[in-house]
Design an enzyme around this catalytic site. Structure first.
Site, PDB file in Angstrom:
ATOM      1  N   HIS A  73       0.795  -1.227   0.000  1.00 48.77           N
ATOM      2  CA  HIS A  73       0.000   0.000   0.000  1.00 48.77           C
ATOM      3  C   HIS A  73       0.830   1.281   0.000  1.00 48.77           C
ATOM      4  CE1 HIS A  73       1.057  -1.063   4.094  1.00 48.77           C
ATOM      5  NE2 HIS A  73       0.915   0.201   4.427  1.00 48.77           N
ATOM      6  N   THR A  74       2.135   1.178   0.254  1.00 46.68           N
ATOM      7  CA  THR A  74       2.971   2.381   0.286  1.00 46.68           C
ATOM      8  C   THR A  74       3.547   2.724  -1.078  1.00 46.68           C
ATOM      9  OG1 THR A  74       5.050   1.225   0.788  1.00 46.68           O
ATOM     10  CG2 THR A  74       3.633   1.830   2.663  1.00 46.68           C
ATOM     11  N   ARG A  75       3.278   1.906  -2.083  1.00 56.55           N
ATOM     12  CA  ARG A  75       3.855   2.115  -3.406  1.00 56.55           C
ATOM     13  C   ARG A  75       2.757   2.396  -4.430  1.00 56.55           C
ATOM     14  NH1 ARG A  75       7.385   2.401  -0.333  1.00 56.55           N
ATOM     15  NH2 ARG A  75       9.360   1.287  -0.277  1.00 56.55           N
ATOM     16  N   HIS A 108       7.579  -3.172   6.100  1.00 56.32           N
ATOM     17  CA  HIS A 108       6.381  -2.403   6.462  1.00 56.32           C
ATOM     18  C   HIS A 108       5.354  -3.297   7.149  1.00 56.32           C
ATOM     19  CE1 HIS A 108       7.525  -0.033   2.590  1.00 56.32           C
ATOM     20  NE2 HIS A 108       8.291   0.294   3.603  1.00 56.32           N
ATOM     21  N   HIS A 174      15.546   5.850  -6.295  1.00 57.54           N
ATOM     22  CA  HIS A 174      15.468   5.427  -4.896  1.00 57.54           C
ATOM     23  C   HIS A 174      16.664   5.979  -4.147  1.00 57.54           C
ATOM     24  CE1 HIS A 174      15.602   2.900  -1.289  1.00 57.54           C
ATOM     25  NE2 HIS A 174      14.314   2.717  -1.475  1.00 57.54           N
ATOM     26  N   LYS A 184      14.138  -5.364  -6.173  1.00 63.58           N
ATOM     27  CA  LYS A 184      13.628  -4.936  -4.871  1.00 63.58           C
ATOM     28  C   LYS A 184      12.353  -5.673  -4.459  1.00 63.58           C
ATOM     29  CE  LYS A 184      14.033  -0.776  -2.828  1.00 63.58           C
ATOM     30  NZ  LYS A 184      12.687  -0.713  -2.360  1.00 63.58           N
ATOM     31  N   HIS A 200      20.673  -3.261   4.842  1.00 60.83           N
ATOM     32  CA  HIS A 200      20.536  -1.822   5.068  1.00 60.83           C
ATOM     33  C   HIS A 200      21.461  -1.324   6.184  1.00 60.83           C
ATOM     34  CE1 HIS A 200      17.276  -2.411   2.425  1.00 60.83           C
ATOM     35  NE2 HIS A 200      16.355  -1.673   2.991  1.00 60.83           N
ATOM     36  N   GLN A 295       8.581   7.490   5.136  1.00 63.01           N
ATOM     37  CA  GLN A 295       8.685   7.529   3.684  1.00 63.01           C
ATOM     38  C   GLN A 295       9.141   8.899   3.189  1.00 63.01           C
ATOM     39  OE1 GLN A 295       8.478   5.061   1.528  1.00 63.01           O
ATOM     40  NE2 GLN A 295       7.953   3.529   3.059  1.00 63.01           N
ATOM     41  N   LYS A 298      12.631  10.237   1.834  1.00 60.58           N
ATOM     42  CA  LYS A 298      13.056  10.127   0.433  1.00 60.58           C
ATOM     43  C   LYS A 298      13.016  11.487  -0.252  1.00 60.58           C
ATOM     44  CE  LYS A 298      11.393   5.380   0.043  1.00 60.58           C
ATOM     45  NZ  LYS A 298      10.457   4.459  -0.623  1.00 60.58           N
TER      46      LYS A 298
END
Length: 424
Positions: A73-75, A108, A174, A184, A200, A295, A298
């Site tokens: 849902h974040t993309r 997430h 990104h 990814k 990361h 988010q 970014k």
């Protein structure tokens, strides 16, 4: 005054910037890119002409168990356009294939049913098998060896048990992986929390190659590419979208080769020259990317690349979902200063990476150099202030405060969509 339209949540704001202060408006050419065919035709054309791979229809013949990885849902992947086409083509070639849609949540939270309906459409949610990847559920993982960096590669069993593994996604700049899309969908998409954190790590995040638009020599990208190969990601459909979230191009085929071609296209559209200014204004591209502070880091990195040291970043982002990660929030809020965070995190070993460490490391890097004013009327101001940022309910309030800090003659660069550009 120059009027500039910027995305905010599910709408646009029109901001006024004084002409005497405005130095540049840095925009991706994607937003002005015109196509003569429909989104569906763009997607079908890509699937008809796969890069470095047989057609999807040929790959699915005789396959009993297919897993299709999709974004969460974040993309802003336009799955209402892409998924029906993929599912139709797969079933036309192989009516009996069992399809599982695996949501690549990465680190997430799981996507809710309401969010699934919003993203995929009611029909797909009602009729397809959809599973959320949960990165901290180690019972749902399988060990697939060791990453080039030395971290353990643990991936979702559903993906690894697939007879054919494919994915859909989108390609944009990104801030530390170089570009989104392609590999990814596996790492971090369907990897364990332990694997994501190793990839990361602070050493990699601090690398000069872990930057927007850079994949060559990028240690984070190298791990991700390895994970996708070990998972046998056989085929991808990756789209490029404009500011209205409409498809303007698509790339399908081999998970590495098709992605590289897509990255080249995005680089041509998204690359802009930095115009150093005292005040840099940015956004996170609106919904769904500006739902939280996590988010929104970014979009801040785009401003970071064009703001003079000691300058002010005005970040316009709804953040209606709050901070976006408890560890992310705690590590910033509980520190006396951003410098304290940076000094501490760089000493953390790869296998001791904390949840959300990469995000608070990058935010601390920005806060250590710049004053950040977060503009939102949908988020708790006190939470923002505890995270060493200033808060403004409106853009006008933020700009007035920025002038108080840098003077009325301060120069301004505006990035209407911070996640869509590569500032160099």
């Amino acid at each position: 005054m120059t009027k500039i339209k910027i995305p905010y949540s599910k709408r646009f704001l029109e901001i006024d910037v004084p002409n005497k202060n405005l130095r540049a408006i840095l925009e991706s050419k994607a937003h002005a890119y015109k196509v003569e065919i429909t989104q569906e035709e763009i997607v079908n054309k890509a699937l008809d002409n796969p890069i470095g791979s047989a057609k999807l229809e040929d790959l699915v013949k005789g396959v009993q168990n297919l897993v299709l990885i999709t974004s969460d849902h974040t993309r802003p992947v336009p799955s209402k356009v892409t998924l029906p086409i993929l599912l139709s083509r797969i079933r036309k070639a192989n009516p009996n294939v069992k399809i599982t849609i695996l949501i690549a949540t990465g680190f997430h939270r799981p996507t809710t049913k309401e969010e699934m309906i919003n993203k995929f459409g009611q029909e797909i949610v009602d009729n397809e098998v959809i599973v959320n990847h949960v990165s901290e559920d180690y019972s749902s993982m399988v060990s697939v060896g060791t990453l080039p960096s030395g971290g353990e590669l643990l991936l979702n069993k559903i993906a690894m048990d697939a007879e054919l593994l494919i994915s859909e996604g989108f390609i944009e700049p990104h801030f530390f992986a170089g570009f989104s899309g392609g590999r990814k969908s596996v790492l971090p998409g369907v990897a364990s929390a332990k694997t994501v954190m190793a990839n990361h790590c602070s050493e990699f995040i601090a690398s000069e190659y872990a930057r927007s638009g850079v994949i060559e020599n990028n240690p984070i990208h190298r791990d991700m590419l390895y994970a996708a190969k070990e998972a046998k990601l056989a085929f991808i459909l990756n789209v490029v979208i404009d500011s209205e979230k409409n498809v303007i191009n698509a790339f399908a085929g081999d998970s590495e080769l098709a992605h590289v071609e897509g990255c080249k296209f995005v680089m041509e559209l998204a690359s802009v020259k930095a115009v150093k200014a005292d005040i840099a204004i940015s956004t996170n591209g609106g919904y769904p990317l500006d739902q939280n502070i996590y988010q929104s880091v970014k979009g801040m990195t785009a401003a970071e690349a064009t703001c003079k040291d000691g300058g002010v970043i005005i970040m316009v982002s709804a953040c209606n979902d709050g901070h976006g990660g408890q560890s992310f929030y705690d590590n910033i809020a509980n520190a006396k200063s951003p410098r304290e965070v940076l000094d501490r995190v760089i000493k953390v070993g790869r296998n001791d990476t904390a949840p959300d460490q990469w995000e608070f490391q990058i935010l601390a890097r920005i806060l250590d150099k710049f004053t950040v004013i977060l503009v939102t009327d949908m988020c708790d101001p006190e939470m923002i202030k505890k995270m060493h940022m200033q808060h403004a309910f409106t853009f006008e309030e933020a700009l007035e405060r920025a002038f108080e800090i840098k003077g009325n003659d301060a120069s301004i660069s505006v990035i209407p969509d911070g996640v869509s550009v590569i500032v160099r």
